[in-house]
Design a protein around this motif. Structure first.
Motif, PDB file in Angstrom:
ATOM      1  N   HIS A  97     -18.435  31.964 -23.365  1.00 16.11           N
ATOM      2  CA  HIS A  97     -18.351  32.834 -22.184  1.00 16.11           C
ATOM      3  C   HIS A  97     -16.948  33.070 -21.883  1.00 16.11           C
ATOM      4  N   LEU A  98     -15.720  32.368 -22.667  1.00  8.59           N
ATOM      5  CA  LEU A  98     -14.723  32.686 -22.052  1.00  8.59           C
ATOM      6  C   LEU A  98     -13.817  33.448 -23.281  1.00  8.59           C
ATOM      7  N   ALA A  99     -12.902  34.297 -22.745  1.00 13.60           N
ATOM      8  CA  ALA A  99     -12.138  35.084 -23.614  1.00 13.60           C
ATOM      9  C   ALA A  99     -10.906  34.407 -24.352  1.00 13.60           C
ATOM     10  N   ILE A 100     -11.184  33.713 -25.369  1.00 10.83           N
ATOM     11  CA  ILE A 100     -10.595  32.938 -26.035  1.00 10.83           C
ATOM     12  C   ILE A 100     -10.394  33.479 -27.513  1.00 10.83           C
ATOM     13  N   GLN A 101      -9.202  33.629 -28.091  1.00  9.25           N
ATOM     14  CA  GLN A 101      -8.935  33.886 -29.520  1.00  9.25           C
ATOM     15  C   GLN A 101      -9.028  32.476 -30.165  1.00  9.25           C
ATOM     16  N   TRP A 102      -9.811  32.619 -31.338  1.00  6.56           N
ATOM     17  CA  TRP A 102      -9.782  31.457 -32.287  1.00  6.56           C
ATOM     18  C   TRP A 102      -9.103  31.529 -33.553  1.00  6.56           C
ATOM     19  N   LEU A 103      -8.255  30.674 -33.885  1.00  4.53           N
ATOM     20  CA  LEU A 103      -7.673  30.813 -35.368  1.00  4.53           C
ATOM     21  C   LEU A 103      -7.568  29.646 -36.222  1.00  4.53           C
ATOM     22  N   THR A 104      -7.866  29.926 -37.217  1.00  2.00           N
ATOM     23  CA  THR A 104      -7.466  28.832 -38.463  1.00  2.00           C
ATOM     24  C   THR A 104      -6.294  28.889 -38.742  1.00  2.00           C
ATOM     25  N   GLY A 105      -5.530  27.764 -38.571  1.00  4.24           N
ATOM     26  CA  GLY A 105      -4.235  27.648 -39.017  1.00  4.24           C
ATOM     27  C   GLY A 105      -3.381  26.157 -38.901  1.00  4.24           C
ATOM     28  N   ASN A 106      -2.188  26.175 -39.383  1.00  7.62           N
ATOM     29  CA  ASN A 106      -1.391  24.960 -39.375  1.00  7.62           C
ATOM     30  C   ASN A 106      -0.349  24.957 -38.495  1.00  7.62           C
ATOM     31  N   ALA A 107      -0.223  23.778 -37.626  1.00 14.10           N
ATOM     32  CA  ALA A 107       0.902  23.457 -36.742  1.00 14.10           C
ATOM     33  C   ALA A 107       2.390  23.603 -37.276  1.00 14.10           C
ATOM     34  N   GLU A 108       2.385  23.732 -38.720  1.00 13.08           N
ATOM     35  CA  GLU A 108       3.724  23.816 -39.307  1.00 13.08           C
ATOM     36  C   GLU A 108       3.994  25.252 -39.664  1.00 13.08           C
ATOM     37  N   ARG A 109       3.047  26.223 -39.705  1.00 11.66           N
ATOM     38  CA  ARG A 109       3.247  27.411 -39.874  1.00 11.66           C
ATOM     39  C   ARG A 109       2.336  28.323 -39.079  1.00 11.66           C
ATOM     40  N   LEU A 110       2.706  28.348 -37.625  1.00 18.14           N
ATOM     41  CA  LEU A 110       1.886  29.209 -36.952  1.00 18.14           C
ATOM     42  C   LEU A 110       1.733  30.505 -37.175  1.00 18.14           C
ATOM     43  N   PRO A 111       0.485  31.002 -37.080  1.00 24.20           N
ATOM     44  CA  PRO A 111       0.207  32.407 -37.597  1.00 24.20           C
ATOM     45  C   PRO A 111       0.647  33.426 -36.476  1.00 24.20           C
ATOM     46  N   LEU A 112       1.638  33.356 -35.627  1.00 22.90           N
ATOM     47  CA  LEU A 112       1.962  34.087 -34.467  1.00 22.90           C
ATOM     48  C   LEU A 112       3.382  34.747 -34.672  1.00 22.90           C
ATOM     49  N   ALA A 113       3.437  35.865 -33.843  1.00 20.92           N
ATOM     50  CA  ALA A 113       4.876  36.367 -34.003  1.00 20.92           C
ATOM     51  C   ALA A 113       5.712  35.680 -33.025  1.00 20.92           C
ATOM     52  N   GLY A 114       7.360  35.800 -33.301  1.00 25.91           N
ATOM     53  CA  GLY A 114       8.193  35.203 -32.352  1.00 25.91           C
ATOM     54  C   GLY A 114       8.215  35.838 -31.054  1.00 25.91           C
ATOM     55  N   ARG A 115       8.521  34.762 -30.287  1.00 22.04           N
ATOM     56  CA  ARG A 115       8.678  35.109 -28.760  1.00 22.04           C
ATOM     57  C   ARG A 115       7.493  35.895 -28.161  1.00 22.04           C
ATOM     58  N   SER A 116       6.320  35.345 -28.668  1.00 20.85           N
ATOM     59  CA  SER A 116       5.210  36.045 -28.241  1.00 20.85           C
ATOM     60  C   SER A 116       4.188  35.100 -26.963  1.00 20.85           C
ATOM     61  N   LEU A 117       4.697  33.744 -26.915  1.00 18.01           N
ATOM     62  CA  LEU A 117       3.978  33.072 -26.011  1.00 18.01           C
ATOM     63  C   LEU A 117       4.812  32.457 -24.808  1.00 18.01           C
ATOM     64  N   ASP A 118       4.130  32.158 -23.914  1.00 17.10           N
ATOM     65  CA  ASP A 118       4.824  31.367 -22.834  1.00 17.10           C
ATOM     66  C   ASP A 118       4.549  29.720 -22.609  1.00 17.10           C
ATOM     67  N   LEU A 119       3.501  29.558 -23.314  1.00 19.76           N
ATOM     68  CA  LEU A 119       3.154  27.995 -23.026  1.00 19.76           C
ATOM     69  C   LEU A 119       2.597  27.891 -24.617  1.00 19.76           C
ATOM     70  N   VAL A 120       2.872  26.526 -25.327  1.00 20.17           N
ATOM     71  CA  VAL A 120       2.267  25.884 -26.273  1.00 20.17           C
ATOM     72  C   VAL A 120       1.958  24.446 -25.902  1.00 20.17           C
ATOM     73  N   ILE A 121       0.755  24.161 -26.267  1.00 15.91           N
ATOM     74  CA  ILE A 121       0.072  23.058 -25.597  1.00 15.91           C
ATOM     75  C   ILE A 121      -0.428  22.236 -26.925  1.00 15.91           C
TER      76      ILE A 121
END
Length: 273
Positions: A97-121
């Motif tokens: 029911h929530l608009a959350i994107q789910w990704l399979t991935g490794n903490a040592e190789r985050l599959p996200l663009a540089g400077r794209s986030l405001d919070l990592v938790i």
């Protein structure tokens, strides 16, 4: 949310073992993860008022407990990332029911663009990876003045089980956790401002050894990353020896399992800071 620390540069086969164990535990994980939820709740309460992310990532999201709370709190792009496909499948089912994107991935190789986030938790997941590699990735994906909040385990966790195994065969059956000094050294990396560091000891009690081991298995944390997959309990005599050894730790509440939990809050610096 997970329980033990792996080794830097885990092999692909051992990453698969970790993912498979957590995937198998996914359906019943939340029923057994009261301790993990308590730690996560305290981490969520640490976020400063000034943290108002437009985009956020939960690393090692498990069944989605932390990221679902954040998706409800903030009007932001919310992403949950985990190594275990089974955990992500359960997260999707629980939070469709929530608009959350789910990704399979490794903490040592985050599959996200540089400077794209405001919070990592991340709550009780980073002990499975190389922390310095993760910090480098977090620094890459966070925007200047973005926030990093996480909990992880330190040396002294599961000390009762570790010492009991030492009396049985001297083998390494419990994963190592970072010493406090090593963790603090990693957090001193350039480009970060450390806002909070707490280290607390928590205990969970069980009726006997079998329940202690079942509790680890129910949350998927029964992988020892430094040993072959075939290692572990073998035979009634060995189990009896371990049972006798761990009974020496029994107190009025039962057999304790100790966790040394570090809570960290950091802010990414701008080049001009």
């Amino acid at each position: 949310m997970s329980v033990l620390r792996g080794l830097p540069g885990l092999s692909a086969s051992r990453q698969r073992r970790i993912a498979e164990n957590f995937s198998r535990a996914a359906e019943h994980y939340d029923d057994a993860a009261q301790f993990q939820r308590q730690v996560a709740d305290e981490l969520l309460s640490c976020l400063p008022v000034s943290c108002r992310p437009r985009a956020l990532l939960d690393v090692g999201c498990g069944t989605g407990y932390v990221v679902s709370h954040l998706a409800l709190r903030f009007d932001a792009t919310a992403i949950g990332l985990d190594l275990a496909p089974g955990m992500l499948a359960e997260a999707r089912r629980r939070h469709d029911h929530l608009a959350i994107q789910w990704l399979t991935g490794n903490a040592e190789r985050l599959p996200l663009a540089g400077r794209s986030l405001d919070l990592v938790i991340s709550s009780l997941a980073l002990q499975w990876c190389d922390l310095e590699r993760f910090l480098a990735q977090a620094a890459r994906v966070l925007r200047p003045h973005g926030w990093l909040a996480f909990t992880t385990l330190c040396e002294g966790s599961l000390s009762e089980l570790r010492e009991a195994w030492q009396t049985v065969d001297g083998g390494r059956h419990v994963n190592d956790c970072l010493p406090e000094a090593a963790l603090r050294q990693s957090l001193a990396s350039p480009g970060w401002r450390l806002q909070r560091f707490d280290l607390t000891t928590r205990r969970i009690w069980h009726d006997d050894l079998a329940e202690t081991l079942r509790a680890l298995k129910r949350i998927g944390a029964n992988t020892v990353t430094g040993e072959p997959a075939s290692s572990g309990l073998a035979g009634r005599r060995r189990f009896a020896r371990l049972e006798s050894a761990i009974e020496t730790f029994r107190d009025t509440s039962g057999i304790p399992t100790r966790y040394r939990v570090a809570t960290v809050l950091m802010q990414r610096l701008d080049a001009q800071d």
